[in-house]
Design a protein around this motif. Structure first.
Motif, short mmCIF file in Angstrom:
data_model
loop_
_atom_site.label_atom_id
_atom_site.label_comp_id
_atom_site.label_asym_id
_atom_site.label_seq_id
_atom_site.Cartn_x
_atom_site.Cartn_y
_atom_site.Cartn_z
N UNK A 28 0.82 -1.21 0.00
CA UNK A 28 0.00 0.00 0.00
C UNK A 28 0.85 1.26 0.00
N UNK A 29 2.01 1.19 0.62
CA UNK A 29 2.90 2.35 0.72
C UNK A 29 3.79 2.52 -0.52
N UNK A 30 3.82 1.50 -1.37
CA UNK A 30 4.73 1.52 -2.52
C UNK A 30 4.13 2.36 -3.66
N UNK A 31 4.81 3.39 -4.12
CA UNK A 31 4.26 4.26 -5.19
C UNK A 31 4.14 3.56 -6.54
N UNK A 32 4.79 2.41 -6.70
CA UNK A 32 4.72 1.69 -7.97
C UNK A 32 3.62 0.64 -7.99
N UNK A 33 2.89 0.52 -6.87
CA UNK A 33 1.85 -0.50 -6.74
C UNK A 33 0.50 0.16 -6.46
N UNK A 34 -0.54 -0.35 -7.11
CA UNK A 34 -1.91 0.02 -6.78
C UNK A 34 -2.52 -1.17 -6.05
N UNK A 35 -2.78 -1.00 -4.76
CA UNK A 35 -3.16 -2.13 -3.91
C UNK A 35 -4.58 -1.99 -3.38
N UNK A 36 -5.33 -3.10 -3.42
CA UNK A 36 -6.68 -3.14 -2.86
C UNK A 36 -6.91 -4.47 -2.15
N UNK A 37 -7.97 -4.52 -1.33
CA UNK A 37 -8.33 -5.75 -0.61
C UNK A 37 -9.80 -6.06 -0.86
N UNK A 38 -10.08 -7.35 -1.06
CA UNK A 38 -11.45 -7.86 -1.06
C UNK A 38 -11.69 -8.53 0.28
N UNK A 39 -12.77 -8.16 0.94
CA UNK A 39 -13.09 -8.71 2.26
C UNK A 39 -14.24 -9.70 2.13
#
Length: 390
Positions: A28-39
C-alpha cells in the motif's frame, strides 16, 4: 509514465489478515503499486466480531465485500459458503482487472480465489503452501488444491518447497520467504502488563499471571466440540492464574465451543475472560506477558516462539507441522494437559529453551523478499499457463 502494477489481496478472516498485514502495508505504501483488498467470510460476520473493522481502520482501499458466510454450525455451511463466494469474487475481479491476486493458507477463500483466478487467467500468488498437517482436516486438501491452481508460491520453509515440487510444481514458481507474520510481531510496540489488562477491562481482577486459550473445532469431532473444549477448561481450573479466551474460528462446531466458553466465564468470572477479537497491538502484547498459550491455534506453532512464549497444543490439530522449541503436544486429556501446564511453568530446562526464541519460520525479513518478487515477476503466458513436471 510507467503503469502501476495492480495487486489485490483477498482476506476471509482475522487470522490470514494478521499473517499478511506487513505485506499489505508495504504494498500500500509503494508508489509503484496500486493495492486493494477484497473482504469476505467471517470478517463480515457480527457473530465473529466483524473483524472487517480492522481492515477499514487500517484504511486500505477495499475493492469489494462478499457476504458469503453460512453460519450454520454444520459442515455443509463451508461448501455452501464457497459456492456463494465464487460468483461475487469473479465479478469483482472482472471489474478490477488485477495483475496479481494474493491469498493465504487453507480456508474457503484460498480454494475459491485460486480456482477463480486460474479460470480467468489472472496470476494468483498463494502463501503457506506445501505445509503438512497430519490431522486429517479438510484444510490440508484445500491447501494442496490451492497450490495446484496457483501461479506463484510463497512457502515458509524449504521443507514446504520440497512438498510443492513433489506435487509437480515448477521450481521457478516457488520462493521460500519465511512467514511475514513474524515481521509484524517484531514491529509491534511494547505495552506493559498493566496497560494490557487495562485495555482489556481486566485491571480490577487482581491478575498477576495468566494464560491464553485459543481452541478451534477438530474436523473429525464436530459433534463433540463442547465436550472436548471443556476438558481444557477443567484442566485450567487447576491452573493458579487467570485465563483469557479468544473465540474459535467459524468451522462446524464453533457454536458449541463458544457456548462452553460462555458457560465457564459466567460460572468462573474470576478465572476466565472471554473476548471475540482484539486489535493486533493488544493481542500481541497479551501474548507477550502470558505464561503460556494453550489450545490448537497455528499461532502456537508458527508465531509465539518469537515472543519466547510456551505453547501447549491440545489434540490432533496442528500435528505434523514443524514446531519451534516452545511447543508441547498433548492429547485431549485433562491429566496430560495439567502435566503440560506444570512443565511449561516449572521445568527450568524447558523454560530456558523457550527463552531463546528459536523460530524456524522466519528471520524477520520476509516482507521485503515478497515485495521484491511481486514487483519484478514477469506476468506472461509462461506464468499463467502452467505445466506439471511429472
Amino acid at each position: 509514465m510507467v503503469k502501476k502494477r495492480k495487486i489485490i489481496a483477498v482476506s476471509g478472516a482475522r487470522s490470514d489478515y494478521d499473517l499478511l498485514y506487513s505485506v499489505y502495508k508495504k504494498l500500500d505504501d509503494d508508489p509503484e503499486i496500486k493495492f486493494k483488498i477484497i473482504i469476505t467470510g467471517p470478517h463480515l460476520s457480527d457473530n465473529f466480531g466483524y473483524t472487517a473493522q480492522y481492515i477499514e481502520q487500517d484504511k486500505f482501499d477495499i475493492a469489494g465485500k462478499i457476504f458469503n458466510l453460512v453460519d450454520s454450525n454444520q459442515k455443509i455451511g463451508r461448501i455452501v459458503s464457497i459456492g456463494l463466494q465464487i460468483p461475487s469474487l469473479a465479478n469483482i475481479l472482472l471489474q478490477e482487472k488485477p495483475d496479481i491476486v494474493l491469498v493465504a493458507g487453507d480456508r474457503e477463500e484460498s480454494i475459491s480465489v485460486s480456482m477463480t483466478c486460474a479460470y480467468m487467467d489472472i496470476a494468483v500468488a498463494h502463501f503457506f503452501g506445501g505445509d503438512i498437517v497430519k490431522d486429517g482436516n479438510i484444510d490440508n486438501s484445500v491447501r494442496y488444491a490451492s497450490s495446484k491452481f496457483a501461479h506463484l508460491h510463497f512457502p515458509t520453509l524449504e521443507e514446504h518447497k520440497k512438498t510443492l515440487l513433489r506435487l509437480g510444481e515448477e521450481e521457478d514458481r516457488i520462493f521460500v520467504v519465511g512467514n511475514p507474520a513474524l515481521d509484524k510481531i517484531l514491529s509491534i510496540p511494547n505495552l506493559t502488563k498493566k496497560e494490557v489488562l487495562k485495555n482489556l477491562n481486566a485491571e480490577n481482577k487482581s491478575i498477576t499471571n495468566y494464560a491464553v486459550l485459543i481452541q478451534h473445532p477438530d474436523a473429525k469431532q464436530d459433534h463433540k466440540q463442547g465436550e472436548r473444549v471443556k476438558i481444557s477448561l477443567d484442566a485450567l481450573l487447576d491452573y493458579d492464574g487467570h485465563c483469557f479466551i479468544n473465540f474459535p474460528n467459524s468451522d462446524a462446531g464453533s457454536n458449541d465451543i463458544i457456548k462452553a466458553y460462555q458457560e465457564y466465564t459466567a460460572k468462573y468470572p474470576d478465572k476466565f475472560t472471554l473476548f471475540q477479537n482484539l486489535d493486533r497491538i493488544n493481542y500481541i502484547n497479551l501474548l507477550r506477558h502470558a505464561e503460556f498459550l494453550i489450545g490448537n491455534s497455528s499461532s502456537g506453532i508458527v508465531e509465539v516462539a518469537s515472543l519466547g512464549l510456551a505453547a501447549i497444543n491440545v489434540g490432533e490439530r496442528q500435528r505434523g507441522r514443524i514446531p519451534g522449541d516452545n511447543v508441547v503436544f498433548v492429547n485431549n486429556d485433562k491429566k496430560e494437559i495439567r502435566q503440560a501446564i506444570h512443565k511449561v511453568k516449572n521445568n527450568a530446562e524447558f523454560r530456558k529453551q523457550v527463552a531463546k526464541k528459536y523460530n524456524p519460520y522466519s528471520d524477520g525479513y520476509s516482507t521485503e523478499k515478497i515485495i521484491k518478487i511481486l514487483k519484478n515477476i514477469e506476468i506472461n503466458d509462461r506464468l499463467i499457463y502452467k505445466n506439471i513436471t511429472y
